[in-house]
Design a protein around this motif. Structure first.
Motif, PDB file in Angstrom:
ATOM      1  N   ASP A 109      20.259 -14.113 -37.049  1.00  0.00           N
ATOM      2  CA  ASP A 109      19.896 -14.098 -38.475  1.00  0.00           C
ATOM      3  C   ASP A 109      18.418 -14.388 -38.713  1.00  0.00           C
ATOM      4  O   ASP A 109      17.976 -14.494 -39.853  1.00  0.00           O
ATOM      5  N   GLY A 110      17.629 -14.524 -37.642  1.00  0.00           N
ATOM      6  CA  GLY A 110      16.191 -14.729 -37.777  1.00  0.00           C
ATOM      7  C   GLY A 110      15.775 -16.159 -38.052  1.00  0.00           C
ATOM      8  O   GLY A 110      14.590 -16.430 -38.221  1.00  0.00           O
ATOM      9  N   THR A 111      16.713 -17.091 -38.093  1.00  0.00           N
ATOM     10  CA  THR A 111      16.355 -18.494 -38.314  1.00  0.00           C
ATOM     11  C   THR A 111      15.749 -19.069 -37.043  1.00  0.00           C
ATOM     12  O   THR A 111      15.721 -18.420 -36.003  1.00  0.00           O
ATOM     13  N   ALA A 112      15.302 -20.312 -37.131  1.00  0.00           N
ATOM     14  CA  ALA A 112      14.675 -20.974 -35.979  1.00  0.00           C
ATOM     15  C   ALA A 112      15.699 -21.404 -34.932  1.00  0.00           C
ATOM     16  O   ALA A 112      15.325 -21.838 -33.849  1.00  0.00           O
ATOM     17  N   TYR A 113      16.963 -21.299 -35.246  1.00  0.00           N
ATOM     18  CA  TYR A 113      18.008 -21.704 -34.305  1.00  0.00           C
ATOM     19  C   TYR A 113      18.120 -20.698 -33.164  1.00  0.00           C
ATOM     20  O   TYR A 113      17.570 -19.606 -33.225  1.00  0.00           O
ATOM     21  N   HIS A 114      18.871 -21.086 -32.141  1.00  0.00           N
ATOM     22  CA  HIS A 114      19.186 -20.133 -31.081  1.00  0.00           C
ATOM     23  C   HIS A 114      20.697 -20.068 -30.948  1.00  0.00           C
ATOM     24  O   HIS A 114      21.422 -20.869 -31.519  1.00  0.00           O
ATOM     25  N   GLN A 115      21.141 -19.071 -30.232  1.00  0.00           N
ATOM     26  CA  GLN A 115      22.580 -18.891 -30.064  1.00  0.00           C
ATOM     27  C   GLN A 115      22.918 -18.694 -28.603  1.00  0.00           C
ATOM     28  O   GLN A 115      22.077 -18.302 -27.806  1.00  0.00           O
ATOM     29  N   TYR A 116      24.163 -18.990 -28.278  1.00  0.00           N
ATOM     30  CA  TYR A 116      24.694 -18.834 -26.934  1.00  0.00           C
ATOM     31  C   TYR A 116      25.635 -17.644 -26.940  1.00  0.00           C
ATOM     32  O   TYR A 116      26.519 -17.551 -27.786  1.00  0.00           O
ATOM     33  N   THR A 117      25.420 -16.730 -26.003  1.00  0.00           N
ATOM     34  CA  THR A 117      26.313 -15.575 -25.883  1.00  0.00           C
ATOM     35  C   THR A 117      26.750 -15.426 -24.433  1.00  0.00           C
ATOM     36  O   THR A 117      26.041 -15.828 -23.503  1.00  0.00           O
ATOM     37  N   LEU A 118      27.920 -14.863 -24.272  1.00  0.00           N
ATOM     38  CA  LEU A 118      28.448 -14.646 -22.928  1.00  0.00           C
ATOM     39  C   LEU A 118      27.649 -13.562 -22.216  1.00  0.00           C
ATOM     40  O   LEU A 118      27.307 -12.537 -22.805  1.00  0.00           O
ATOM     41  N   THR A 119      27.358 -13.796 -20.956  1.00  0.00           N
ATOM     42  CA  THR A 119      26.758 -12.777 -20.106  1.00  0.00           C
ATOM     43  C   THR A 119      27.888 -11.893 -19.576  1.00  0.00           C
ATOM     44  O   THR A 119      29.069 -12.173 -19.810  1.00  0.00           O
ATOM     45  N   GLU A 120      27.553 -10.892 -18.812  1.00  0.00           N
ATOM     46  CA  GLU A 120      28.586 -10.070 -18.167  1.00  0.00           C
ATOM     47  C   GLU A 120      29.456 -10.958 -17.268  1.00  0.00           C
ATOM     48  O   GLU A 120      30.678 -10.840 -17.268  1.00  0.00           O
ATOM     49  N   LYS A 121      28.822 -11.839 -16.526  1.00  0.00           N
ATOM     50  CA  LYS A 121      29.553 -12.777 -15.677  1.00  0.00           C
ATOM     51  C   LYS A 121      30.505 -13.632 -16.518  1.00  0.00           C
ATOM     52  O   LYS A 121      31.652 -13.871 -16.136  1.00  0.00           O
ATOM     53  N   GLY A 122      30.048 -14.071 -17.673  1.00  0.00           N
ATOM     54  CA  GLY A 122      30.885 -14.854 -18.575  1.00  0.00           C
ATOM     55  C   GLY A 122      32.024 -14.045 -19.154  1.00  0.00           C
ATOM     56  O   GLY A 122      33.160 -14.526 -19.256  1.00  0.00           O
ATOM     57  N   ARG A 123      31.748 -12.799 -19.529  1.00  0.00           N
ATOM     58  CA  ARG A 123      32.806 -11.938 -20.101  1.00  0.00           C
ATOM     59  C   ARG A 123      33.909 -11.644 -19.082  1.00  0.00           C
ATOM     60  O   ARG A 123      35.046 -11.399 -19.454  1.00  0.00           O
ATOM     61  N   GLU A 124      33.562 -11.716 -17.799  1.00  0.00           N
ATOM     62  CA  GLU A 124      34.579 -11.494 -16.767  1.00  0.00           C
ATOM     63  C   GLU A 124      35.573 -12.649 -16.677  1.00  0.00           C
ATOM     64  O   GLU A 124      36.597 -12.533 -16.007  1.00  0.00           O
ATOM     65  N   LEU A 125      35.310 -13.739 -17.374  1.00  0.00           N
ATOM     66  CA  LEU A 125      36.259 -14.854 -17.431  1.00  0.00           C
ATOM     67  C   LEU A 125      37.398 -14.599 -18.422  1.00  0.00           C
ATOM     68  O   LEU A 125      38.320 -15.408 -18.533  1.00  0.00           O
ATOM     69  N   PHE A 126      37.358 -13.483 -19.122  1.00  0.00           N
ATOM     70  CA  PHE A 126      38.388 -13.172 -20.114  1.00  0.00           C
ATOM     71  C   PHE A 126      39.788 -13.248 -19.512  1.00  0.00           C
ATOM     72  O   PHE A 126      40.698 -13.832 -20.108  1.00  0.00           O
ATOM     73  N   LYS A 127      39.961 -12.700 -18.330  1.00  0.00           N
ATOM     74  CA  LYS A 127      41.289 -12.723 -17.690  1.00  0.00           C
ATOM     75  C   LYS A 127      41.755 -14.158 -17.431  1.00  0.00           C
ATOM     76  O   LYS A 127      42.944 -14.454 -17.544  1.00  0.00           O
ATOM     77  N   ILE A 128      40.822 -15.032 -17.094  1.00  0.00           N
ATOM     78  CA  ILE A 128      41.172 -16.435 -16.834  1.00  0.00           C
ATOM     79  C   ILE A 128      41.639 -17.097 -18.127  1.00  0.00           C
ATOM     80  O   ILE A 128      42.653 -17.800 -18.146  1.00  0.00           O
ATOM     81  N   ILE A 129      40.912 -16.857 -19.211  1.00  0.00           N
ATOM     82  CA  ILE A 129      41.281 -17.435 -20.511  1.00  0.00           C
ATOM     83  C   ILE A 129      42.635 -16.899 -20.961  1.00  0.00           C
ATOM     84  O   ILE A 129      43.489 -17.650 -21.439  1.00  0.00           O
TER      85      ILE A 129
END
Length: 152
Positions: A74-94
């Motif tokens: 949204d352009g604010t001074a904050y930052h965000q955390y997003t899943l990497t490809e490696k992180g998205r591969e944890l979907f099956k585990i979840i």
């Protein structure tokens, strides 16, 4: 408190994976990331964890390549955390943990959240472990081949 033992050099893939995502906070952060949570304050509100614990787990997940930090969309001074490809591969585990929890941790008819596929809005089929030809396997159908010491 006893010092944490690292399994980083273990020959067992399960031990190495548990080193990265094996504590409850890390798994719940990954779960929340799949649910679209991206900001520190949102993770904290969802999880109810102490700030220092959350900050530590987020740092570790970033360092291990599960999450990445980016400027807020949204352009604010904050930052965000997003899943990497490696992180998205944890979907099956979840999903596997979710399905195990649904099967074993709720009384018959007890309400709980349900994971639906986006296109048809139906619950997911049960995950199955299969062999190379697609036949379902149980734990008694498998074995672990231990690594042999190299002869160098």
């Amino acid at each position: 408190m006893a010092a944490r033992v690292s399994h980083e050099g273990a020959e067992c893939p399960v031990a190495r994976a548990v080193d990265v995502i094996g504590d409850r906070w890390s798994l719940l952060i990954v779960r929340d990331a799949f649910d679209g949570i991206t900001r520190f304050s949102e993770f904290q509100r969802s999880l109810g964890s102490a700030r220092n614990i959350l900050a530590s787990r987020l740092r570790e997940l970033v360092a291990r390549g599960i999450l990445e930090v980016a400027p807020a969309a949204d352009g604010t001074a904050y930052h965000q955390y997003t899943l990497t490809e490696k992180g998205r591969e944890l979907f099956k585990i979840i999903v596997a943990l979710r399905q195990w929890g649904e099967d074993h941790l709720f009384d018959e008819g007890e309400p709980h959240s349900v994971l639906l596929d986006a296109e048809h809005q139906l619950p997911l089929a049960k995950l199955e472990v299969t062999d190379a030809s697609g036949s379902a396997l149980t734990s008694s159908d498998t074995f672990v081949r231990k690594v042999s010491p190299s002869s160098s």
